[in-house]
Scaffold this active site. Structure first.
Site, mmCIF file in Angstrom:
data_model
loop_
_atom_site.group_PDB
_atom_site.id
_atom_site.type_symbol
_atom_site.label_atom_id
_atom_site.label_comp_id
_atom_site.label_asym_id
_atom_site.label_seq_id
_atom_site.Cartn_x
_atom_site.Cartn_y
_atom_site.Cartn_z
ATOM 1 N N ASN A 10 -2.020 -44.572 -31.673
ATOM 2 C CA ASN A 10 -1.474 -44.246 -32.991
ATOM 3 C C ASN A 10 -2.643 -44.059 -33.959
ATOM 4 O OD1 ASN A 10 -0.165 -44.102 -35.439
ATOM 5 N ND2 ASN A 10 0.581 -46.229 -35.425
ATOM 6 N N LYS A 12 -2.542 -43.000 -36.877
ATOM 7 C CA LYS A 12 -2.124 -43.180 -38.277
ATOM 8 C C LYS A 12 -2.639 -41.997 -39.115
ATOM 9 C CE LYS A 12 -1.735 -48.060 -37.476
ATOM 10 N NZ LYS A 12 -1.668 -49.397 -38.015
ATOM 11 N N HIS A 97 7.998 -47.717 -37.486
ATOM 12 C CA HIS A 97 6.738 -48.464 -37.588
ATOM 13 C C HIS A 97 6.793 -49.320 -38.861
ATOM 14 C CE1 HIS A 97 2.517 -49.404 -38.132
ATOM 15 N NE2 HIS A 97 2.350 -49.109 -36.855
ATOM 16 N N GLU A 169 5.526 -55.213 -32.507
ATOM 17 C CA GLU A 169 4.303 -55.265 -33.306
ATOM 18 C C GLU A 169 4.502 -56.265 -34.440
ATOM 19 O OE1 GLU A 169 1.897 -51.376 -32.947
ATOM 20 O OE2 GLU A 169 3.347 -51.117 -34.547
ATOM 21 N N GLY A 175 -3.682 -54.301 -37.738
ATOM 22 C CA GLY A 175 -4.878 -53.972 -38.511
ATOM 23 C C GLY A 175 -5.581 -55.181 -39.097
ATOM 24 N N SER A 213 -3.604 -55.158 -33.311
ATOM 25 C CA SER A 213 -4.990 -55.562 -33.029
ATOM 26 C C SER A 213 -5.304 -55.689 -31.545
ATOM 27 C CB SER A 213 -5.331 -56.860 -33.778
ATOM 28 O OG SER A 213 -5.266 -56.646 -35.178
HETATM 29 P P1 PGA Z 1 -3.758 -51.853 -34.918
HETATM 30 O O1 PGA Z 1 -2.422 -51.015 -35.207
HETATM 31 O O2 PGA Z 1 -4.058 -51.708 -33.447
HETATM 32 O O3 PGA Z 1 -4.814 -51.215 -35.790
HETATM 33 O O4 PGA Z 1 -3.483 -53.263 -35.296
HETATM 34 C C1 PGA Z 1 -1.334 -51.017 -34.314
HETATM 35 C C2 PGA Z 1 -0.210 -50.189 -34.897
HETATM 36 O O5 PGA Z 1 0.046 -50.274 -36.096
HETATM 37 O O6 PGA Z 1 0.450 -49.419 -34.168
#
Ligand code: PGA
Length: 252
Positions: A10, A12, A97, A169, A175, A213
Site C-alpha cells: 500500500n 498510500k 482502510h 490493521e 505507521g 508496521s
Molecule cells: P504501515 O501501514 O506498514 O506503514 O504501518 C500499513 C497500512 O496502513 O496499510
C-alpha cells in the site's frame, strides 16, 4: 491449511511515475524466484494504476487500488468506480482502510457499499478492520473488529465471501513502528475467521492479512501464525529491498 499467501504494497499517497519505475524494477529482480504460493499485489495511488498495470505484464504481480466509489457510475465528480479500476487492470481494491474511515469519515455503511461495488466490478476487496488505541485500552478490540467485519460483509453472498480478503490493521500500529505481538495478532485473526465462519463463509479458505508496521525483521514471526496469511505493508513497501524481504518471510 493450504490457503494462498498474499503480500500487498500500500503505497498510500506516495510515489511518482519515476518511483514506480525504480521500485517495480527492483521488485521484478529481487522477487524473480519468489515461491509461487506467495502472491504480491502492488497498490499505488490511482493515477499510477495504468503505468503500474503495464509494468507488471509478464510478472506474477497483481495490481490493486486504494479506494473506490460507493456508487457505480454517474454524476459523482472526482470519484473512481470499481468498473474503472477493473478496466485499468486492478484485481484488488482496499476498502475501509482506517485512514479512510478516520480522515474521510467512511462509515460502516459506506464501507459495505464499497465492498458491494468492488464485488460487482469483479474485484477482490481487501477489507481493512482494526481498533483504535482507546478501544484497545477499553478492552474492546475484538468487539470492534467483529462488528466491522459483520457490518461490511453482512449483505455479501456466501459464495462471494471467498473473493474477500480481510486485513486486520490495529490503528495504533499503522505507521507508528508499533506492531501487535504475533500472538495478539493471531488471536484477533482467529476471531475474524470464526466470525466469517459464523456468517456462513468457508472461512478456512479466506485470506487474512496483518497490517501495521510490518518490517523485514518482524514479518516472519507474524506470517508464521496459523491464521495470518500475509501482510498489508505501508511504509516498508516503498523500499524494494525491505518489501522483497517481507515477501520472502514465509517459512512453509
Ligand atoms: P504501515 O501501514 O506498514 O506503514 O504501518 C500499513 C497500512 O496502513 O496499510
Amino acid at each position: 491449511m493450504n490457503r494462498r499467501k498474499l503480500v500487498a504494497a500500500n503505497w498510500k499517497m506516495n510515489g511518482s511515475r519515476a518511483l514506480a519505475d525504480t521500485l517495480l524494477g527492483g521488485l521484478r529482480e529481487q522477487l524473480a524466484g519468489l515461491d509461487a504460493s506467495v502472491e504480491v499485489a502492488i497498490i499505488p495511488p490511482a493515477v499510477l494504476l495504468a503505468d503500474v498495470s503495464k509494468q507488471v505484464v509478464g510478472t506474477s504481480f497483481a495490481v490493486g487500488a486504494q479506494n473506490l466509489s460507493q456508487w457505480r457510475a454517474g454524476a459523482y465528480t472526482g470519484e473512481v468506480s470499481g468498473d474503472m479500476l477493473k478496466d485499468a487492470g486492478c484485481q484488488y481494491v482496499l476498502v475501509g482502510h482506517s485512514e479512510r474511515r478516520q480522515l474521510f469519515a467512511e462509515s460502516d455503511e459506506v464501507v459495505a457499499a464499497k465492498v458491494q461495488q468492488a464485488l460487482q466490478a469483479g474485484l477482490s476487496p481487501i477489507l481493512c478492520v482494526g481498533e483504535t488505541l482507546d478501544e484497545r485500552e477499553a478492552g474492546k478490540a475484538e468487539a470492534v473488529v467483529v462488528s466491522q467485519v459483520r457490518a461490511a460483509l453482512e449483505s455479501v453472498a456466501v459464495a462471494d465471501m471467498l473473493r474477500v480478503v480481510v486485513a486486520y490493521e490495529p490503528v495504533w500500529a499503522i505507521g507508528t513502528g508499533k506492531t501487535a505481538t504475533a500472538e495478539d495478532a493471531q488471536r484477533i485473526h482467529a476471531v475474524i475467521r470464526e466470525t466469517l465462519a459464523g456468517m456462513g463463509a468457508d472461512a478456512n479458505l479466506i485470506v487474512l492479512l496483518y497490517g501495521g508496521s510490518v518490517k523485514p525483521d518482524n514479518a516472519a514471526e507474524l506470517f508464521a501464525q496459523p491464521d495470518i496469511d500475509g501482510g498489508l505493508i505501508g511504509g516498508a513497501s516503498l523500499d524494494a529491498n525491505d518489501f522483497s524481504r517481507i515477501c520472502q518471510s514465509f517459512t512453509d
